[in-house]
Design a protein around this motif. Structure first.
Motif, PDB file in Angstrom:
ATOM      1  N   ASN A 427     -39.551  -1.735 -72.530  1.00 14.21           N
ATOM      2  CA  ASN A 427     -38.616  -0.772 -72.264  1.00 14.21           C
ATOM      3  C   ASN A 427     -39.476   0.571 -72.744  1.00 14.21           C
ATOM      4  O   ASN A 427     -39.739   0.695 -73.891  1.00 14.21           O
ATOM      5  CB  ASN A 427     -37.430  -0.738 -72.848  1.00 14.21           C
ATOM      6  N   PRO A 478     -33.193   4.940 -77.724  1.00 12.32           N
ATOM      7  CA  PRO A 478     -31.950   4.246 -77.132  1.00 12.32           C
ATOM      8  C   PRO A 478     -30.978   5.077 -77.218  1.00 12.32           C
ATOM      9  O   PRO A 478     -29.960   5.248 -76.553  1.00 12.32           O
ATOM     10  CB  PRO A 478     -31.834   2.849 -77.699  1.00 12.32           C
ATOM     11  N   SER A 754     -40.398  -1.740 -79.675  1.00 10.04           N
ATOM     12  CA  SER A 754     -39.250  -1.416 -78.695  1.00 10.04           C
ATOM     13  C   SER A 754     -38.455  -2.467 -78.497  1.00 10.04           C
ATOM     14  O   SER A 754     -37.345  -2.252 -78.405  1.00 10.04           O
ATOM     15  CB  SER A 754     -40.179  -0.949 -77.551  1.00 10.04           C
ATOM     16  N   GLU A 758     -34.345  -2.270 -79.159  1.00  8.84           N
ATOM     17  CA  GLU A 758     -33.218  -2.733 -77.738  1.00  8.84           C
ATOM     18  C   GLU A 758     -32.502  -3.798 -78.429  1.00  8.84           C
ATOM     19  O   GLU A 758     -31.272  -3.768 -77.760  1.00  8.84           O
ATOM     20  CB  GLU A 758     -34.105  -2.944 -76.845  1.00  8.84           C
ATOM     21  N   THR A 762     -28.172  -3.369 -78.368  1.00  5.34           N
ATOM     22  CA  THR A 762     -27.427  -4.260 -77.610  1.00  5.34           C
ATOM     23  C   THR A 762     -26.421  -5.017 -78.532  1.00  5.34           C
ATOM     24  O   THR A 762     -25.286  -4.964 -78.303  1.00  5.34           O
ATOM     25  CB  THR A 762     -28.390  -5.344 -76.808  1.00  5.34           C
TER      26      THR A 762
END
Length: 765
Positions: A427, A478, A754, A758, A762
């Motif tokens: 991402n 994020p 990364s 992520e 989440t």
């Protein structure tokens, strides 16, 4: 001094001694040295007291960024800053003039008055202080002519016409007397009596202060004086005539004639009063008719406006119903798309292990290549302080962003748009500069040049770039920008005060690093909350280097690095001195950092924030302005941050603190205290609560989820603090294989970092 005065060009009138107790007022401006020297030559030898007078008239337009801006369109704080600078310049000029008087052994006072019009200000001052001697300029030196005997300046003409008639005025141009207005020919005692009479006359007409009424009052006194003398003469004459005539018949005749004249005068007065009453009645009738007409027009106007509003309301209701139907349809489509996205995310989770293996192989190959280059004596990226930036093609950029799909857009500014992308199984954030902006190419090159030279934990990491598409690829953050988090965008959780202190410390550390960069300092010049990004752990990183400047040797001043450039950046955060002069220094970033501190304390936008914070600190009500969503701020921490922020926002640069020696010494103890109290989710608790943590997320040394993964020479990835501590303790072998390490270089594992961020985002959501 006497010999010099005899040949001085400041002539045109012989020295003159003023009346006892009178002062000579000299009206001075930015270029009034010749006028002052003329006055010193004329009145100085008598030991006369001087008053250096300056009338400050606020400018009707302010020159900012090459444009004329009315003062009404600027914030009050900036108007105050402009006025302070102007008054300081006036004070400096008056200091020079006082020094000139002191050299001539003349005592001089200074007086500054403020008026919308310079001429009116001089006239009012003459009247208020009973000024009897005034020296002022007539016109600019470039308009001077030897034969000039007529006043050229409109200001001089207005003062000559409306000033107190008892004030003598000398009009000077280029050190030469152009014109002298004489005072009324009365003695000093008579002038004082006349002024007292004028004052009484003014009080009887509702205390008017206009110059025209003062003039009429003075003339009334003169007429009264003449009429009294005439009355005495007439009375004396009549008395002597009667004494000669002496007959009774003449006296009766005179009395009868006098009575007739008195009756005629009375009738005339009554007729005049009746005429005035009629005129007043006609005026009232005319005004009543005008009011009736205006009321009728207003009624018809409101009736027409009401009909238009009813039509617009009906149209708006129809539009609202149509939009509601469209919203329902879009909501249904969005629900379906969310289900598809969830399925795709679950499928992508299974590819994490493959990604890790591929990245490890690539990193191992990079390390081997670096080792070979070191053995061959070649310079590496670490040695020459440059970092390799991956060059990407347009097709890769379009594929990563689904051809710049609008649904993937996460940010937009005047310089370009930011998209969330998926590049090489990672991402990323893709920033595409606006091609219509003529400066987009220079901004692209600027960011690549700066971010390829520097690396810091609190600077956003540039992964790759595509020059053809003018696109820059960064690590994905994020949690978005600090601006969005302070506004709780998308119902995000508010930042507590411990996190806000850590964010302030992160940005302060980044700025210290940029300003102390060698061999050239770097000034960000666009520091604002929207350029401060937060990763999955709410660690702040500075972005937006498109307008930053590198201060090279050619821009060095005597004590401060600066660069003259056209001011850029957001209006709320921009340094006032930088906006006015265009001189960019590291202290410009200090001003912007002060605004960021005040926003972290209050959670409010920057408009009007500085003035409100100053008022709160002065009144001792700081707690009332703090952001309550951050929790209970410790009183000591909040007061220290508020005072540091206000010092950073000082109008004058020289009054702002140094980030490293003054600001950091305040933030560092706060950071230690806040870190120990921080109640956020730690990495260890995440690994304990979730049993499905990928094994390659775990540091082999700490046995905890990594937050800053680095690749060592053995090919394994470790937490940055753990591997550095291992190497600093004297170990030269691998913690995993116990074999000798070929070198001690460490490379950041951006792809793994990364993926960890992520995954954390989440699972914590």
């Amino acid at each position: 001094m006497a010999a010099a005065a005899s040949s001085s060009p400041y002539t045109g009138d012989s020295p003159e001694a003023p009346l006892s107790g009178e002062k000579v007022y000299v009206a001075v401006g930015a270029e009034s040295r010749d006028t002052l020297l003329w006055a010193l030559h004329k009145f100085g030898p008598q030991g006369t007291a001087f008053v250096l007078l300056h009338v400050y008239s606020p400018p009707k337009f302010l020159h900012i960024r090459g444009a004329k801006i009315p003062p009404s369109q600027l914030p009050e704080q900036e108007l105050i800053a402009h006025k302070k600078m102007h008054l300081q310049s006036i004070s400096d000029n008056l200091d020079q003039y006082q020094l000139t008087c002191a050299q001539q052994k003349v005592q001089a006072e200074r007086l500054v008055v403020e008026a919308d019009d310079v001429a009116q200000g001089l006239v009012d001052l003459i009247s208020a202080r009973n000024v009897s001697m005034l020296v002022m300029g007539d016109a600019d030196d470039k308009h001077y002519a030897k034969k000039m005997k007529v006043l050229k300046s409109k200001t001089a003409q207005a003062v000559e016409q409306h000033a107190d008639p008892f004030c003598k005025i000398w009009f000077i141009c280029k050190g030469t007397l152009v014109y002298c207005r004489k005072a009324a020919p009365f003695s000093h005692d008579m002038m004082q009596e006349c002024r007292q009479s004028s004052t009484c006359a003014q009080s009887s007409v509702e205390r008017s202060s206009s110059l025209s009424e003062m003039w009429r009052a003075s003339n009334t006194w003169l007429q009264k004086l003449n009429l009294d003398q005439h009355a005495e003469t007439t009375s004396s004459y009549r008395y002597s005539g009667k004494e000669k005539e002496g007959t009774k018949e003449c006296n009766e005749s005179d009395n009868e004639l006098h009575n007739i004249l008195m009756e005629l005068e009375r009738v005339k007065q009554e007729a005049y009063e009746e005429k005035c009453r009629c005129e007043k009645a006609e005026q009232k009738l005319f005004e009543a008719l005008q009011k009736a007409q205006a009321s009728e027009n207003l009624y018809f106007g409101e009736l027409k406006q009401r009909n238009e509003i009813e039509v617009k309301l009906a149209t708006t209701m129809e539009e609202v119903e149509r939009l509601a139907r469209t919203a329902d349809e879009l909501a249904a489509k969005l629900k379906e798309e969310c289900k598809k996205i969830l399925v795709l995310e679950k499928r992508s989770a299974h590819s994490d292990r493959i990604i890790k293996d591929v990245m490890l192989q690539r990193d191992k190959a990079v390390r081997e290549a670096e080792s070979i280059r070191v053995k061959n004596g070649e310079s590496t990226a670490t040695v020459d302080r440059t970092v390799h930036i991956t060059e990407l093609s347009i097709s890769e950029i379009k594929e990563a962003t689904n051809n710049f799909d609008q649904s993937l857009k996460v940010g937009e500014s005047v310089y370009g748009s930011v998209y969330k992308g998926f590049l090489r199984h990672t991402n990323v954030a893709v920033k595409k500069l606006n091609p219509e902006n003529t400066q987009s190419l220079s901004q692209f090159n600027q960011e690549v040049e700066i971010l390829s030279r520097v690396r810091h934990p609190n600077l956003v990491t540039l992964i790759g770039a595509c020059k053809d598409a003018r696109a820059l690829v960064y690590e994905y953050m994020p949690n978005g920008s600090l601006d969005d988090r302070l506004a709780c965008k998308d119902n995000s959780r508010p930042l507590n005060w411990q996190l806000r202190i850590r964010i302030a410390s992160n940005i302060c550390s980044a700025l210290i690093f940029l300003h102390s960069n060698k061999p050239h300092s770097i000034v960000h010049s666009d520091l604002k909350a929207s350029n401060i990004l937060l990763d999955g752990n709410n660690v702040a990183k500075l972005s937006g280097f498109g307008v930053c400047r590198m201060l090279t040797d050619e821009f060095k001043a005597t004590t401060t690095l600066y660069r003259h450039t056209h001011p850029k950046g957001s209006f709320v955060y921009i340094d006032p001195e930088y906006a006015i002069s265009g001189d960019l220094t590291p202290l410009s970033d200090v001003y912007s950092f002060g605004i960021v501190l005040l926003r972290l304390l209050t959670g409010r936008s920057g408009f009007g924030l500085l003035k409100d914070m100053q008022r709160a600190v002065q009144k001792g009500c700081l707690q009332a302005i703090l952001d309550s969503s951050a929790g209970n701020w410790p009183l000591m921490h909040s007061e220290q941050l508020a005072r540091v922020g206000l010092r950073c926002c000082e109008i004058r640069r020289k009054n702002r603190p140094d980030l490293q020696t003054e600001v950091w010494t305040v933030l560092e103890p706060m950071l230690r205290s806040a870190s120990s109290m921080l109640c956020s989710l730690s990495f260890k608790s995440v690994s304990e609560d979730y049993g499905n943590v990928p094994s390659y997320f775990i540091c082999p040394i700490q046995q905890d989820v990594m937050r800053d993964p680095l690749i060592a020479a053995d090919g394994f990835t470790y937490e940055a603090d753990a591997i550095r501590e291992w190497l600093d303790s004297g170990h030269c072998t691998s913690p995993m294989t116990n074999l000798d390490l070929p070198h001690r270089d460490l490379l950041p594992n951006h792809a793994l970092r990364s993926a960890i961020q992520e995954w954390l985002q989440t699972n914590t959501d």
